[in-house]
Design an enzyme around this catalytic site. Structure first.
Site, PDB file in Angstrom:
ATOM      1  N   CYS A 248       0.867  -1.183   0.000  1.00 50.47           N
ATOM      2  CA  CYS A 248       0.000   0.000   0.000  1.00 50.47           C
ATOM      3  C   CYS A 248       0.907   1.238   0.000  1.00 50.47           C
ATOM      4  CB  CYS A 248      -0.856  -0.009   1.252  1.00 50.47           C
ATOM      5  SG  CYS A 248       0.172   0.054   2.740  1.00 50.47           S
TER       6      CYS A 248
ATOM      7  N   HIS B  83       5.489  -5.296   8.760  1.00 50.41           N
ATOM      8  CA  HIS B  83       5.556  -6.666   9.273  1.00 50.41           C
ATOM      9  C   HIS B  83       5.896  -7.665   8.164  1.00 50.41           C
ATOM     10  CE1 HIS B  83       2.956  -5.229  12.843  1.00 50.41           C
ATOM     11  NE2 HIS B  83       4.237  -5.202  13.155  1.00 50.41           N
TER      12      HIS B  83
ATOM     13  N   HIS C 299       3.548   1.610  11.755  1.00 51.16           N
ATOM     14  CA  HIS C 299       2.383   1.354  12.611  1.00 51.16           C
ATOM     15  C   HIS C 299       2.103   2.479  13.593  1.00 51.16           C
ATOM     16  CE1 HIS C 299       4.717  -2.211  11.447  1.00 51.16           C
ATOM     17  NE2 HIS C 299       3.539  -2.570  10.964  1.00 51.16           N
TER      18      HIS C 299
ATOM     19  N   GLU D 146       0.118  -0.831  16.428  1.00 52.67           N
ATOM     20  CA  GLU D 146      -0.701   0.344  16.063  1.00 52.67           C
ATOM     21  C   GLU D 146      -1.622   0.738  17.222  1.00 52.67           C
ATOM     22  OE1 GLU D 146      -3.016   0.143  12.374  1.00 52.67           O
ATOM     23  OE2 GLU D 146      -4.273   1.775  13.107  1.00 52.67           O
TER      24      GLU D 146
ATOM     25  N   CYS E  58      -8.346   1.601   6.604  1.00 50.74           N
ATOM     26  CA  CYS E  58      -7.774   2.367   5.495  1.00 50.74           C
ATOM     27  C   CYS E  58      -8.227   1.821   4.136  1.00 50.74           C
ATOM     28  CB  CYS E  58      -6.254   2.367   5.596  1.00 50.74           C
ATOM     29  SG  CYS E  58      -5.529   0.793   5.165  1.00 50.74           S
TER      30      CYS E  58
END
Ligand code: 0CJ
Ligand code: F3S
Length: 322
Positions: free
Chosen positions: A20, A49, A83, A135, A204
């Site tokens: 992304c 990750h 994050h 996060e 998102c």
């Protein structure tokens, strides 16, 4: 006569899949920092990750740590992962005079700002998310202890007792299951009609789009592989969505070596997609492994085009232009 003919296999490739805009930006921040400031550059937590991404950056001179107190004295830059981090982290960096770059995804920073706004208005805040995820730790750490309560499930939303039901707000983690989150929000809205929150959730665009394509593919697949890491929330959610959408044989693979070939027996249609932190090179590695064993026909299932990109931090824009 012995026949070596390969069995036919249709592979449905999800699109959009993989990186992304926030992940592209985070990785670029580490690479540009290495170019501009030289090695080593420290990174607090896996930048995204994915082991492959982390090891590639390690080879280029990045050193990954979990906490700032692992950093040696000196003038080396430190980068915060995509994050996000609790406020205490940049504060500690400032106290130590460390030079830091923040690779927090702008869509996570947006949630941090929402939390601040609700707090300033005197609202009690609920965060829908998964306990222990970086996060979630980062978002909860934007405000004083006790200002944000974590809600993980519909059951928890049913029993939550606010101090004042008229002064409530909710925010969410960005990488949750769209449908599960909708259910939690529905409970909160039913119980507390005055609750303030985003139009839908803070999930998102990338998480939403990758789940959308999985929903489209899964009913047609005998098996679906999500390329991604076990600690990747958005990748794990894709496996869950695939299972719920009709492909019970759905699983996470980090790379081709993870595939158990006996499980593939009898499969005619295979779905392949990737989490937001999984590089395309690993997706292609998986496809190649299937090509070696099957007569593969690829069909792309594209539900949406993406064109999002995020600005780099000011300090690195010049390095990027060069
Ligand atoms: O939290 C984020 C801003 C997403 C970063 C990209 O994905 P990944 O796998 O590193 O992180 P999640 O575990 O949050 O999905
Ligand atoms: Fe950002 Fe979503 Fe990617 S929050 S890092 S765009 S998965």
């Amino acid at each position: 006569m012995l026949t070596t003919e390969k069995r036919p296999l249709t592979i449905l490739m999800g699109a959009p899949r993989g990186f992304c805009a926030g992940v592209v930006r985070a990785i670029e921040i580490v690479e540009l920092a290495l170019e501009r400031y030289g090695a080593p550059v420290y990174v607090r937590h896996e930048i995204v990750h994915n082991r492959y991404v982390v090891e590639d950056l390690e080879r280029k001179g990045a050193i990954f740590v979990e906490e700032l107190d692992e950093l040696p004295e000196g003038d080396r830059p430190v980068i915060f992962s995509a994050h996000g981090v609790p406020k205490s982290v940049p504060e500690a960096a400032q106290d130590r005079n460390l030079f830091f770059l923040d690779a927090t995804c702008p869509l996570v920073s947006k949630v941090h700002m929402e939390a601040e706004r609700h707090f300033e208005r005197g609202l009690e805040i609920l965060l829908i998310g998964h306990t222990g995820h970086p996060e979630v730790i980062g978002t909860m750490g934007q405000l004083p202890k006790g200002a944000i309560t974590l809600v993980e499930t519909v059951e928890q939303a049913e029993i939550f007792e606010p101090q004042n039901p008229e002064k409530l707000a909710y925010i969410t983690q960005t990488t949750l299951s769209v449908d599960d989150t909708k259910d939690v929000i529905a409970v909160l809205r039913r119980r507390f009609p005055q609750i303030v929150g985003p139009h839908k959730a803070d999930i998102c665009y990338a998480t939403t789009n990758r789940q959308e394509v999985v929903k489209e593919m899964a009913p047609r697949c005998d098996m679906l592989l999500v390329v991604g890491a076990p600690n990747s929330s958005n990748s794990q959610r894709l496996v869950e969505v695939a299972k719920k959408s009709g492909c019970e044989r759905s699983m996470l693979v980090q790379r081709a070596a993870d595939i158990s070939w006996n499980m593939v027996e009898g499969i005619e249609t295979l779905g392949i997609t990737a989490g937001a932190s999984a590089p395309e090179i690993l997706v292609q590695e998986v496809v190649s492994a299937f090509r070696q064993r099957f007569d593969v026909q690829v069909e792309v299932i594209e539900t949406r085009k993406e064109s999002v990109s995020f600005k780099l931090p000011r300090e690195l824009r010049q390095a990027a232009a060069q």
